[in-house]
Design a protein around this motif. Sequence first.
Motif, PDB file in Angstrom:
ATOM      1  N   SER A 249     -68.486  15.725 -31.873  1.00 41.44           N
ATOM      2  CA  SER A 249     -69.813  15.851 -31.290  1.00 41.44           C
ATOM      3  C   SER A 249     -70.457  14.488 -31.233  1.00 41.44           C
ATOM      4  O   SER A 249     -70.136  13.586 -32.014  1.00 41.44           O
ATOM      5  CB  SER A 249     -70.666  16.811 -32.123  1.00 41.44           C
ATOM      6  OG  SER A 249     -70.919  16.248 -33.404  1.00 41.44           O
ATOM      7  N   SER A 250     -71.368  14.301 -30.296  1.00 47.15           N
ATOM      8  CA  SER A 250     -71.995  12.996 -30.097  1.00 47.15           C
ATOM      9  C   SER A 250     -72.648  12.489 -31.381  1.00 47.15           C
ATOM     10  O   SER A 250     -72.487  11.327 -31.756  1.00 47.15           O
ATOM     11  CB  SER A 250     -73.025  13.083 -28.978  1.00 47.15           C
ATOM     12  OG  SER A 250     -73.706  11.868 -28.828  1.00 47.15           O
ATOM     13  N   SER A 251     -73.360  13.369 -32.077  1.00 45.27           N
ATOM     14  CA  SER A 251     -74.060  12.933 -33.283  1.00 45.27           C
ATOM     15  C   SER A 251     -73.079  12.552 -34.380  1.00 45.27           C
ATOM     16  O   SER A 251     -73.255  11.535 -35.069  1.00 45.27           O
ATOM     17  CB  SER A 251     -75.005  14.029 -33.769  1.00 45.27           C
ATOM     18  OG  SER A 251     -74.297  15.215 -34.079  1.00 45.27           O
ATOM     19  N   SER A 252     -72.015  13.340 -34.563  1.00 42.50           N
ATOM     20  CA  SER A 252     -71.032  13.029 -35.602  1.00 42.50           C
ATOM     21  C   SER A 252     -70.286  11.738 -35.290  1.00 42.50           C
ATOM     22  O   SER A 252     -70.001  10.933 -36.186  1.00 42.50           O
ATOM     23  CB  SER A 252     -70.038  14.176 -35.756  1.00 42.50           C
ATOM     24  OG  SER A 252     -70.650  15.311 -36.318  1.00 42.50           O
ATOM     25  N   ALA A 253     -69.953  11.539 -34.028  1.00 41.85           N
ATOM     26  CA  ALA A 253     -69.254  10.311 -33.636  1.00 41.85           C
ATOM     27  C   ALA A 253     -70.111   9.091 -33.945  1.00 41.85           C
ATOM     28  O   ALA A 253     -69.621   8.089 -34.491  1.00 41.85           O
ATOM     29  CB  ALA A 253     -68.906  10.362 -32.157  1.00 41.85           C
ATOM     30  N   LYS A 254     -71.383   9.153 -33.617  1.00 41.83           N
ATOM     31  CA  LYS A 254     -72.276   8.020 -33.876  1.00 41.83           C
ATOM     32  C   LYS A 254     -72.435   7.777 -35.365  1.00 41.83           C
ATOM     33  O   LYS A 254     -72.437   6.631 -35.833  1.00 41.83           O
ATOM     34  CB  LYS A 254     -73.634   8.271 -33.225  1.00 41.83           C
ATOM     35  CG  LYS A 254     -73.625   8.186 -31.705  1.00 41.83           C
ATOM     36  CD  LYS A 254     -75.011   8.433 -31.128  1.00 41.83           C
ATOM     37  CE  LYS A 254     -74.994   8.321 -29.611  1.00 41.83           C
ATOM     38  NZ  LYS A 254     -76.343   8.586 -29.024  1.00 41.83           N
ATOM     39  N   ILE A 255     -72.573   8.844 -36.127  1.00 44.11           N
ATOM     40  CA  ILE A 255     -72.760   8.701 -37.577  1.00 44.11           C
ATOM     41  C   ILE A 255     -71.511   8.090 -38.222  1.00 44.11           C
ATOM     42  O   ILE A 255     -71.605   7.163 -39.033  1.00 44.11           O
ATOM     43  CB  ILE A 255     -73.102  10.066 -38.208  1.00 44.11           C
ATOM     44  CG1 ILE A 255     -74.517  10.476 -37.814  1.00 44.11           C
ATOM     45  CG2 ILE A 255     -72.949  10.019 -39.729  1.00 44.11           C
ATOM     46  CD1 ILE A 255     -74.851  11.915 -38.167  1.00 44.11           C
ATOM     47  N   LEU A 256     -70.343   8.613 -37.852  1.00 43.55           N
ATOM     48  CA  LEU A 256     -69.120   8.117 -38.469  1.00 43.55           C
ATOM     49  C   LEU A 256     -68.863   6.655 -38.084  1.00 43.55           C
ATOM     50  O   LEU A 256     -68.481   5.839 -38.934  1.00 43.55           O
ATOM     51  CB  LEU A 256     -67.934   8.992 -38.068  1.00 43.55           C
ATOM     52  CG  LEU A 256     -66.626   8.739 -38.811  1.00 43.55           C
ATOM     53  CD1 LEU A 256     -66.797   8.883 -40.320  1.00 43.55           C
ATOM     54  CD2 LEU A 256     -65.537   9.684 -38.301  1.00 43.55           C
ATOM     55  N   SER A 257     -69.091   6.312 -36.811  1.00 44.42           N
ATOM     56  CA  SER A 257     -68.905   4.928 -36.381  1.00 44.42           C
ATOM     57  C   SER A 257     -69.868   3.997 -37.106  1.00 44.42           C
ATOM     58  O   SER A 257     -69.480   2.901 -37.545  1.00 44.42           O
ATOM     59  CB  SER A 257     -69.102   4.816 -34.863  1.00 44.42           C
ATOM     60  OG  SER A 257     -68.067   5.460 -34.166  1.00 44.42           O
TER      61      SER A 257
END
Length: 438
Positions: A249-257
Motif C-alpha cells: 500500500s502507498s502508506s506502507s511503502a512510504k513508511i518502510l522506505s
Amino acid sequence: IMSESAALKERLFNELDQIFLIDPHTHIMANDPASRTLADILGYHYYTELAHSAGMSREKIEEADIEPREKVRRLFQHFGPISNTVQWSWFEELCRELFDWSDGPIDASNWESLYERSAEFLKTDGWVNHVMKKSRLEAVFLTNDFDDPLEGFDTNRFVPCLRTDDIVFHLAKQSVRDRLERSTGVSPSTLQNLEVALDRLFIHFTKRGARACAISLPPDFTPTRVSDHEARVALDECLRSHHDQAVLSSSSAKILSAFLFWKLAERCREYQLPFDLMIGVRRRVYPAGVHQGQDLFDSQVSLMQYAELLNAFPTVVFPISVLASVTNQELVAFSWIFPNVVTHGHWWYSNTPSFIARDLAARLEAIPRTKQIGYYSDAYKLEFALPKFRMYKQILADTLARTFVMERGWSEQQAIELGHDVLRGNVERIFYATSNRR
C-alpha cells in the motif's frame, strides 16, 4: 592570433589537465572495466537514446544476440542527426585520443575503418592501464549492489560504494529479501534483524575500502524519522508478499522506505561514510524507450524535503546531485547554509556544457571552495572518463579565466589551486577524511 583571454584559458586548461583524478561516481564494473568492442562504447545509453530519438526502433537496437559489428552498423545508419550533440563530441574525442583516429569526421562512410582500428587497440594487453594513464585517472568509484562480494579487484583503484536503492525501495520483492539474507546471514523478518543486516553490510563494505553509501531518489521522497510501531506494521505487510510483483500500500511503502533510509543515514554517521544523494529521478516515464532511456527529471522536487534529515545528521556529509539544472540554485543555497551539504557533479540531464557553465559559476560564486566536488563521469566504461572530464575542465578553465583572473584579479596560480580543489582536493577531503591510505 590567439586573444589574451583565449590564451589564458588554454594555459589554465593545460594545468588542470595534468591533475590525476579520482572519479567519485561511475557504473564501471571492476572486473570488466573497459570496452571490448566499439559496440560497448556506442551501447552507452546516451547513444542508444539519441539514435532512438532520431528514429531508430528499439527492436533494432536491442535485438537479442545481435553481433557487435552489426549493432554498430545499424547505429551508424541513425547517427547523422546527432552529430551536433555534445555526446557525439565525446565519442569523436575518445576516438582521436584513445584510438589515434585522424581520418576526419566519423560517419556511415568510414565507421568500418574505425571499427577495425578500435578492435586492435581494445584487445591489446594493458589496455585498462593505458586508458587510466591517458585519462589521468588514479582511481574510480564503483556502484556496487549491496550483495556484491567485492572480490577480485584492487579496491584502492576501483573503490567500492554501497548502492542502496534496492534496500530502500524494493524490499517488498521476495528476491531482494532473499539477496539480503544470503549476503548477511540474517533473515529480514523483524526490525531488529533488518538493523543487524544493515550493520553487516556496512562492516563488509568498509572492510573492503568503501568510501561512500549512495542512493538515487524520486522527486516525491521525503526522508523522515518514523516510529518502530509504524515501521513494524509496514514490514509485516511487506513480509506477507512472496513474489516480486507484490505492491505495498502507498502508506506502507512510504513508511518502510523512510525507515530504511533513516537507518542507512544512522550507519553513515556510525561508520563515517558520506551519503551520496542523487535527487529527482522519475523512473519509467517513457516505458517504450531503450534500456536506461526511460527516466526523466521531475521539477516538482524541493530540497526542503530533506531539511529534517540534514538537521538530524550534522556529522554526516551529504554530497548531493540534482537531476535538473533548475534545482541547482536551491542546491547552492543549501550548501551555502548547511555545513554538511556538498555539491556533487553535474548529473545526467544537467551534464551538457550550457547547464554546467551556469551551474558551476553559481557554485563557485556562492559556496566555500572546500564544499564542491566538481565532476564525476557517471561512465559505464573507462574510455568515457577522458572526454567527459575534459569537457568539464574546459568549462572550469573558462570560468576561472574570466571570473577569477580577468574580473577579480586573481593570479593564475590562485585560479589553478581553486581548480585543483574542485577537481581533486575535495574528493580526497570528503571521501578519504577517515582513511590513512591517501
